[in-house]
Design a protein around this motif. Structure first.
Motif, PDB file in Angstrom:
ATOM      1  N   PRO A 182       0.805  -1.218   0.000  1.00 11.42           N
ATOM      2  CA  PRO A 182       0.000   0.000   0.000  1.00 11.42           C
ATOM      3  C   PRO A 182       0.844   1.276   0.000  1.00 11.42           C
ATOM      4  O   PRO A 182       0.351   2.343  -0.357  1.00 11.42           O
ATOM      5  N   ALA A 183       2.113   1.150   0.383  1.00  9.61           N
ATOM      6  CA  ALA A 183       2.977   2.341   0.425  1.00  9.61           C
ATOM      7  C   ALA A 183       3.521   2.721  -0.954  1.00  9.61           C
ATOM      8  O   ALA A 183       4.084   3.806  -1.113  1.00  9.61           O
ATOM      9  N   HIS A 194      -3.249   9.000  -1.701  1.00  4.96           N
ATOM     10  CA  HIS A 194      -2.219   8.049  -1.265  1.00  4.96           C
ATOM     11  C   HIS A 194      -1.985   8.134   0.240  1.00  4.96           C
ATOM     12  O   HIS A 194      -1.745   7.121   0.890  1.00  4.96           O
ATOM     13  N   THR A 195      -2.078   9.337   0.793  1.00  9.84           N
ATOM     14  CA  THR A 195      -1.879   9.503   2.242  1.00  9.84           C
ATOM     15  C   THR A 195      -2.847   8.618   3.011  1.00  9.84           C
ATOM     16  O   THR A 195      -2.447   7.876   3.919  1.00  9.84           O
ATOM     17  N   LEU A 269       6.550  10.959   1.534  1.00 15.74           N
ATOM     18  CA  LEU A 269       7.877  10.364   1.313  1.00 15.74           C
ATOM     19  C   LEU A 269       7.739   9.004   0.622  1.00 15.74           C
ATOM     20  O   LEU A 269       8.482   8.687  -0.306  1.00 15.74           O
ATOM     21  N   ASN A 270       6.763   8.195   1.091  1.00 18.32           N
ATOM     22  CA  ASN A 270       6.506   6.916   0.431  1.00 18.32           C
ATOM     23  C   ASN A 270       6.088   7.145  -1.017  1.00 18.32           C
ATOM     24  O   ASN A 270       6.520   6.443  -1.927  1.00 18.32           O
ATOM     25  N   GLY A 273       8.976   8.218  -3.137  1.00 16.36           N
ATOM     26  CA  GLY A 273      10.021   7.204  -3.201  1.00 16.36           C
ATOM     27  C   GLY A 273       9.787   6.101  -4.219  1.00 16.36           C
ATOM     28  O   GLY A 273      10.740   5.493  -4.698  1.00 16.36           O
ATOM     29  N   HIS A 274       8.507   5.845  -4.532  1.00 15.76           N
ATOM     30  CA  HIS A 274       8.250   4.698  -5.408  1.00 15.76           C
ATOM     31  C   HIS A 274       7.132   4.926  -6.416  1.00 15.76           C
ATOM     32  O   HIS A 274       6.679   3.971  -7.049  1.00 15.76           O
ATOM     33  N   TYR A 275       6.719   6.189  -6.617  1.00 16.54           N
ATOM     34  CA  TYR A 275       5.577   6.480  -7.476  1.00 16.54           C
ATOM     35  C   TYR A 275       5.696   5.832  -8.848  1.00 16.54           C
ATOM     36  O   TYR A 275       6.661   6.043  -9.581  1.00 16.54           O
TER      37      TYR A 275
END
Lengths: 376, 85, 101
Positions: A182-183, A194-195, A269-270, A273-275
Motif C-alpha cells: 500500500p505504500a 495516497h496519504t 515520502l513513500n 520514493g516509489h511512485y
C-alpha cells in the motif's frame, strides 16, 4: 576533521527541531518559526539541487560515520519530539485558559504568554511540520534491534502511526513496487488519496499480522499481546496531553491537525520514493524499483532516506553508508518535489518524462507488460 | 460512490457520533482538566479510533488498494497502441 | 561499557558447512554483507530481516542479532540456533550451517 563533518552534517533536523520548540516556547509570532524554517529548507534544497555527493569512506574503505553518535542522536530525538508536543500543548493550554498577554524572562528566554487564534494555528502547523520529519528517525530505527525498534514505535506513535514500524519492514520491503504494497503509489494516484490509502493499508497489514500471529499462539486478539493495539496505546499519552490541555474541541482539533500534517509528510515520502514503479511479483527488489532524491541538502536533512534504491537493495546498511547507485533519480530534492506533488496535475505532468524514461531504460519486458495491463 | 465506501463511512460516522454524544452526555467537555477524566477520555477516543479502523478494514477489505481503478481509458485502440511505453 | 569507544579491530573466522568455505569478519560487520562481498552465493532477498530467505543455523559460536528474529523465525527455530544472516554480526568465531545451492 572529515569524520567530524560527516557526523555533524546530519544534525540539521535535530537543530531545527530544537529551534522550533524554542519558537513555540517564546510565543508571539515566534511560534511560526517552524513554518519559516520549513520554507527556508525548501529554498536551500531547490538552490542546491544540482549538488550530489557520494558516500564518504576513508582510504581503508571504512565509513566515517560514528554509529554510537548517530544512534545516540536518533534515540534522543524521541525526547525532542516529546518536547515539541509538550511545548505545543502548553500554548494550547494558554489559549483555552485565555492567559493574559504579558512578557516574562525565564531561563534566558523572553517568553510571551498568551496566544492569539492566528498564532495558535501557526504553532500547530509548525509543530506538525517538524513532528512529521520524525519519520526519518522512525524509519531508520525500524531496521534495528529491539531497543531501536521500540524507540521507532514510540516516535511513530507520537503521530498515531505506530503500525508503520512493522508494516515498513515486514510488508513494504517485501512487496515494494507491487500492488500488494500500500505504500507504493500506482501511476495516476495523487498524494492526498495516497496519504489515506497508504496509512490505512499499512494499518490493515499490522492488524492482519497480529490477528494471524495471536491465533497461531492461541491468544486473544483483544489483549496487550496485540502489537496493533499496543501501537495505539503508545499514542495515548499524546491524546491525554492534548485533551487535558485544550479539551475536546481545541485540544483534540490541534492533535488531529498535527497528526494529519505529520502523516501527510510520512506518506508523501513513500509516494515520492516509489511512485509509478512496477515490479513483477516474486522477483527480487532491484535499484530500479525506487526513485532516488539525493541532492546534498536532501541527503543531509533526511539522513539519506532519499537513497531509496541502495536502501532497498542493501537494507542492512547504515544510512551514512548509502550511496548513489545510478538508479532512477528525480534530479531534484525532496522539498522541491514535495511542493510539486501538492498540485496533482503538475506532478503528473512532471512525472511523464521520468516514467517514460523508466519504462524505456529501466523496466524489464515483464514490467512493461504489467504497465500495459494497467493501460499505461 | 461505491456501496462499501458508503457503508464504511456510514458506520464510522454513526459510531463516532454515538461516542461524541456519550462524552457530551457525561459532561466530558467540562471535566477534561481533571486528570482522571482526561485519561478516561483519552482511552475512549483511542478505542473509538481503533473500532473505526476495524470497521474500515472489514467493510472495505482489499478493494481500496487495487491498482485497477487507475487503468487509463483510451478513446481508441489507436491511442492505446500509440502511447509511449 | 567503555568498550564501545574502543576501535573495532577484532576479527572473527566464520566457517560455512557443508561447503567448507571460510570468511573473515570484523566485529560489527554484517554476516550477509561480507559473505556476498566475498563472493559467497548466500540465499537472500529482502536484507532487512523480514523474509527469512537468508536464515542459517549457528552450530558453534555466538552472533549479535540486530533485530528481533522472532518476527520471522519460530521459537523452535530460534531454539535450534537459526539466525537471519542479514541482521547478524559475529560475537565470536562461528561455524554456520547454510545451504548455498
Amino acid at each position: 576533521m572529515k569524520k567530524l563533518f560527516v557526523n555533524m552534517r546530519y544534525l540539521i533536523v535535530p537543530a531545527m527541531s530544537v529551534i522550533t520548540i524554542l519558537g513555540l516556547l517564546s510565543g508571539g509570532n515566534y511560534v511560526w518559526t517552524g513554518v519559516i524554517l520549513f520554507g527556508l529548507c525548501a529554498v536551500i534544497d531547490t538552490a542546491t539541487k544540482n549538488i550530489h555527493l557520494r558516500a564518504d569512506f576513508d582510504e581503508n574503505g571504512n565509513s566515517y560515520g560514528i554509529k554510537f553518535f548517530q544512534y545516540g542522536v536518533m534515540y534522543l530525538m524521541l525526547v525532542v519530539f516529546i518536547a515539541l508536543q509538550l511545548a505545543l500543548a502548553w500554548k494550547i493550554y494558554q489559549y483555552v485558559n485565555v492567559t493574559p498577554f504579558n512578557v516574562v524572562n525565564a531561563y534566558g528566554l523572553t517568553i510571551q504568554n498568551g496566544i492569539t487564534t492566528t498564532n495558535l494555528i501557526g504553532a500547530v502547523i509548525s509543530a506538525g511540520l517538524w513532528a512529521g520529519i520524525g519519520i526519518i528517525y522512525g524509519h531508520e530505527l525500524s531496521h534495528n534491534k529491539k531497543e531501536g525498534f521500540f524507540i521507532s514505535r514510540l516516535i511513530m506513535s507520537l503521530s498515531g502511526a505506530s503500525h508503520f514500524t512493522y508494516a515498513h519492514v515486514y510488508q513494504h520491503h517485501l512487496d515494494l513496487a507491487h500492488e500488494d504494497d500500500p505504500a507504493t503509489a500506482p501511476r495516476g494516484r495523487n498524494v492526498y488519496m495516497h496519504t489515506w490509502l497508504s496509512h490505512a493499508g499499512q494499518g490493515k497489514f499490522s492488524f492482519e499480522l497480529e490477528k494471524s500471529r495471536l491465533k497461531r499462539q492461541g491468544k486473544s486478539f483483544l489483549s496487550l499481546d496485540n502489537r496493533w493495539i499496543l501501537g495505539y496505546l503508545y499514542s495515548l499519552p499524546s491524546i491525554i496531553l492534548f485533551v487535558w490541555a485544550g479539551g475536546l474541541f481545541v485540544g483534540l482539533l490541534a492533535l488531529l491537525t498535527l497528526w494529519l500534517i505529520a502523516n501527510f509528510e510520512l506518506e508523501a515520502l513513500n509516494y515520492m520514493g516509489h511512485y509509478g514503479l512496477i515490479r513483477e511479483k516474486g522477483k527480487p527488489v532491484e535499484y530500479r524499483h525506487s526513485w532516488d532524491n539525493d541532492s546534498v541538502f536532501t541527503d543531509w536533512f533526511f539522513i539519506a532516506i532519499g537513497r531509496q534504491a541502495d536502501h532497498h537493495v542493501r537494507g542492512e546498511t547504515y544510512f551514512w553508508e548509502l550511496d548513489d547507485v545510478k538508479g532512477p533519480n528525480y534530479g531534484i530534492g525532496y522539498f522541491s518535489l514535495f511542493l510539486i506533488t501538492l498540485i496533482p496535475p503538475l506532478f503528473r505532468s512532471y512525472m511523464k518524462k521520468h516514467l517514460d524514461n523508466w519504462d524505456s531504460k529501466y523496466a524489464t519486458e515483464e514490467e512493461r507488460k504489467i504497465a500495459k495491463q494497467y493501460g499505461y | 460512490m461505491r456501496q462499501s465506501t458508503f457503508l464504511a463511512l456510514l458506520l464510522v460516522s454513526l459510531w463516532t457520533s454515538l461516542i461524541a454524544f456519550a462524552l457530551y452526555s457525561f459532561d466530558a467537555h467540562l471535566h477534561y482538566r481533571e486528570l482522571t477524566w482526561a485519561i478516561s477520555i483519552g482511552l475512549v477516543l483511542i478505542i473509538t479510533h481503533m473500532v473505526n479502523m476495524t470497521i474500515y478494514f472489514k467493510v472495505r477489505g482489499n478493494k481500496p488498494y487495487s491498482w485497477n481503478k487507475y487503468k487509463k481509458q483510451f478513446d481508441s485502440l489507436k491511442e492505446f497502441s500509440e502511447r509511449k511505453i | 561499557m567503555f568498550n564501545i569507544f574502543k576501535k573495532k579491530d577484532l576479527k572473527f573466522n566464520v566457517k560455512l558447512e557443508p561447503s567448507n568455505k571460510e570468511i573473515v569478519l570484523k566485529a560489527g560487520e554484517n554476516l550477509l554483507t561480507v559473505a556476498l562481498a566475498q563472493g559467497i552465493k548466500w540465499p537472500h532477498k529482502c536484507r532487512v530481516g523480514s523474509c527469512g530467505t537468508c536464515k542459517c543455523k549457528v552450530l558453534e559460536g555466538e552472533v549479535k542479532p540486530e533485530i528481533d528474529f522472532g518476527n520471522v523465525l519460530s521459537p523452535e527455530q530460534i531454539k535450534q540456533g537459526f539466525v537471519l544472516a542479514c541482521k547478524s554480526s559475529p560475537k565470536t568465531d562461528l561455524k554456520i550451517l547454510i545451504d548455498l545451492k
